[in-house]
Motif scaffolding. Sequence first.
Motif, PDB file in Angstrom:
ATOM      1  N   VAL A 113      49.249  34.735  38.480  1.00  0.00           N
ATOM      2  CA  VAL A 113      47.909  34.991  39.031  1.00  0.00           C
ATOM      3  C   VAL A 113      47.984  36.003  40.172  1.00  0.00           C
ATOM      4  CG1 VAL A 113      46.026  33.947  40.376  1.00  0.00           C
ATOM      5  CG2 VAL A 113      46.844  32.830  38.300  1.00  0.00           C
ATOM      6  N   ILE A 114      48.967  35.856  41.043  1.00  0.00           N
ATOM      7  CA  ILE A 114      49.122  36.803  42.163  1.00  0.00           C
ATOM      8  C   ILE A 114      49.358  38.207  41.629  1.00  0.00           C
ATOM      9  CG2 ILE A 114      50.625  37.464  44.094  1.00  0.00           C
ATOM     10  CD1 ILE A 114      50.968  34.384  44.583  1.00  0.00           C
ATOM     11  N   ILE A 115      50.245  38.337  40.657  1.00  0.00           N
ATOM     12  CA  ILE A 115      50.514  39.660  40.078  1.00  0.00           C
ATOM     13  C   ILE A 115      49.265  40.200  39.397  1.00  0.00           C
ATOM     14  CG2 ILE A 115      51.842  40.908  38.316  1.00  0.00           C
ATOM     15  CD1 ILE A 115      54.184  38.968  38.939  1.00  0.00           C
ATOM     16  N   PHE A 116      48.549  39.348  38.658  1.00  0.00           N
ATOM     17  CA  PHE A 116      47.331  39.790  37.973  1.00  0.00           C
ATOM     18  C   PHE A 116      46.274  40.249  38.972  1.00  0.00           C
ATOM     19  CE2 PHE A 116      43.302  39.440  35.773  1.00  0.00           C
ATOM     20  CZ  PHE A 116      43.582  40.017  34.540  1.00  0.00           C
ATOM     21  N   ILE A 117      46.131  39.517  40.076  1.00  0.00           N
ATOM     22  CA  ILE A 117      45.155  39.911  41.107  1.00  0.00           C
ATOM     23  C   ILE A 117      45.532  41.261  41.709  1.00  0.00           C
ATOM     24  CG2 ILE A 117      44.296  39.346  43.420  1.00  0.00           C
ATOM     25  CD1 ILE A 117      44.346  36.366  42.517  1.00  0.00           C
ATOM     26  N   ILE A 118      46.808  41.434  42.026  1.00  0.00           N
ATOM     27  CA  ILE A 118      47.261  42.720  42.583  1.00  0.00           C
ATOM     28  C   ILE A 118      46.975  43.845  41.586  1.00  0.00           C
ATOM     29  CG2 ILE A 118      49.307  44.064  43.253  1.00  0.00           C
ATOM     30  CD1 ILE A 118      50.429  41.363  44.401  1.00  0.00           C
ATOM     31  N   ALA A 119      47.318  43.629  40.320  1.00  0.00           N
ATOM     32  CA  ALA A 119      47.074  44.646  39.297  1.00  0.00           C
ATOM     33  C   ALA A 119      45.579  44.932  39.154  1.00  0.00           C
ATOM     34  CB  ALA A 119      47.670  44.201  37.962  1.00  0.00           C
ATOM     35  N   SER A 120      44.762  43.887  39.185  1.00  0.00           N
ATOM     36  CA  SER A 120      43.313  44.062  39.075  1.00  0.00           C
ATOM     37  C   SER A 120      42.763  44.853  40.252  1.00  0.00           C
ATOM     38  CB  SER A 120      42.614  42.706  38.991  1.00  0.00           C
ATOM     39  OG  SER A 120      43.026  42.004  37.847  1.00  0.00           O
ATOM     40  N   LEU A 121      43.265  44.558  41.432  1.00  0.00           N
ATOM     41  CA  LEU A 121      42.798  45.289  42.622  1.00  0.00           C
ATOM     42  C   LEU A 121      43.184  46.758  42.559  1.00  0.00           C
ATOM     43  CD1 LEU A 121      43.454  42.645  45.423  1.00  0.00           C
ATOM     44  CD2 LEU A 121      41.243  43.334  44.443  1.00  0.00           C
ATOM     45  N   THR A 122      44.350  47.061  41.978  1.00  0.00           N
ATOM     46  CA  THR A 122      44.727  48.476  41.858  1.00  0.00           C
ATOM     47  C   THR A 122      43.771  49.200  40.926  1.00  0.00           C
ATOM     48  OG1 THR A 122      46.284  48.207  40.007  1.00  0.00           O
ATOM     49  CG2 THR A 122      47.184  48.004  42.254  1.00  0.00           C
ATOM     50  N   ASP A 123      43.196  48.478  39.963  1.00  0.00           N
ATOM     51  CA  ASP A 123      42.218  49.087  39.062  1.00  0.00           C
ATOM     52  C   ASP A 123      41.022  49.596  39.852  1.00  0.00           C
ATOM     53  OD1 ASP A 123      40.700  49.852  36.843  1.00  0.00           O
ATOM     54  OD2 ASP A 123      39.877  47.847  36.600  1.00  0.00           O
ATOM     55  N   PHE A 124      40.510  48.771  40.739  1.00  0.00           N
ATOM     56  CA  PHE A 124      39.354  49.182  41.527  1.00  0.00           C
ATOM     57  C   PHE A 124      39.738  50.229  42.572  1.00  0.00           C
ATOM     58  CE2 PHE A 124      38.344  44.960  39.891  1.00  0.00           C
ATOM     59  CZ  PHE A 124      37.179  45.256  39.208  1.00  0.00           C
ATOM     60  N   LEU A 125      40.911  50.073  43.157  1.00  0.00           N
ATOM     61  CA  LEU A 125      41.351  50.984  44.209  1.00  0.00           C
ATOM     62  C   LEU A 125      41.647  52.374  43.670  1.00  0.00           C
ATOM     63  CD1 LEU A 125      41.998  51.359  47.181  1.00  0.00           C
ATOM     64  CD2 LEU A 125      44.319  50.517  46.714  1.00  0.00           C
TER      65      LEU A 125
END
Length: 177
Positions: free
Chosen positions: A35-47
């Motif tokens: 979940v932590i890795i998925f959240i980080i990856a998801s945030l990079t999408d928006f960033l």
Amino acid sequence: MNIANKLTLFRVILIPFFLLSLYIIEAPYGNIIGVIIFIIASLTDFLDGHLARSRNLVTDFGKFMDPLADKLLVASALIYLVEVKELAAWIVIVIIGREFIISGVRLVAANKGIVIAAGWWGKIKTMITMIMIIVILCNFNFEGIVVIEQILIYASLLFTVISALDYITKNINIFKE
């Protein structure tokens, strides 16, 4: 390579680590790390999208890789959720099927020299789908979570269909000779 493109590549690199954490590390720790890795990856999408637009860093590489990275991340998570019986296969087929349809429309447009930007409905769909994946992976054990998960699943499906219809209707003219 600019910062937005580096973030996109970073998201792609995170996908195997996301999956490895789910498959190799014993629950519940594997899910927590996943979940932590998925959240980080998801945030990079928006960033990366924000940086590319706000700093005028939009590149052909980014136009190609950013949506591909999103599809790989989300599809990986959805297929995993089917495998562990947390999500019905038909739901994943609808969501991934939409991605194939949109990619096909983009390919036809690209062959005609037209670049089609992502629409707001698609962005909402992506956000809701990512939140749905996070909530299901968290595997919370409290009353009412099943209702929340179901709402997120059907909201994801609804926005998947709406965004596909919006995308196709706005770009139907690319199929005219």
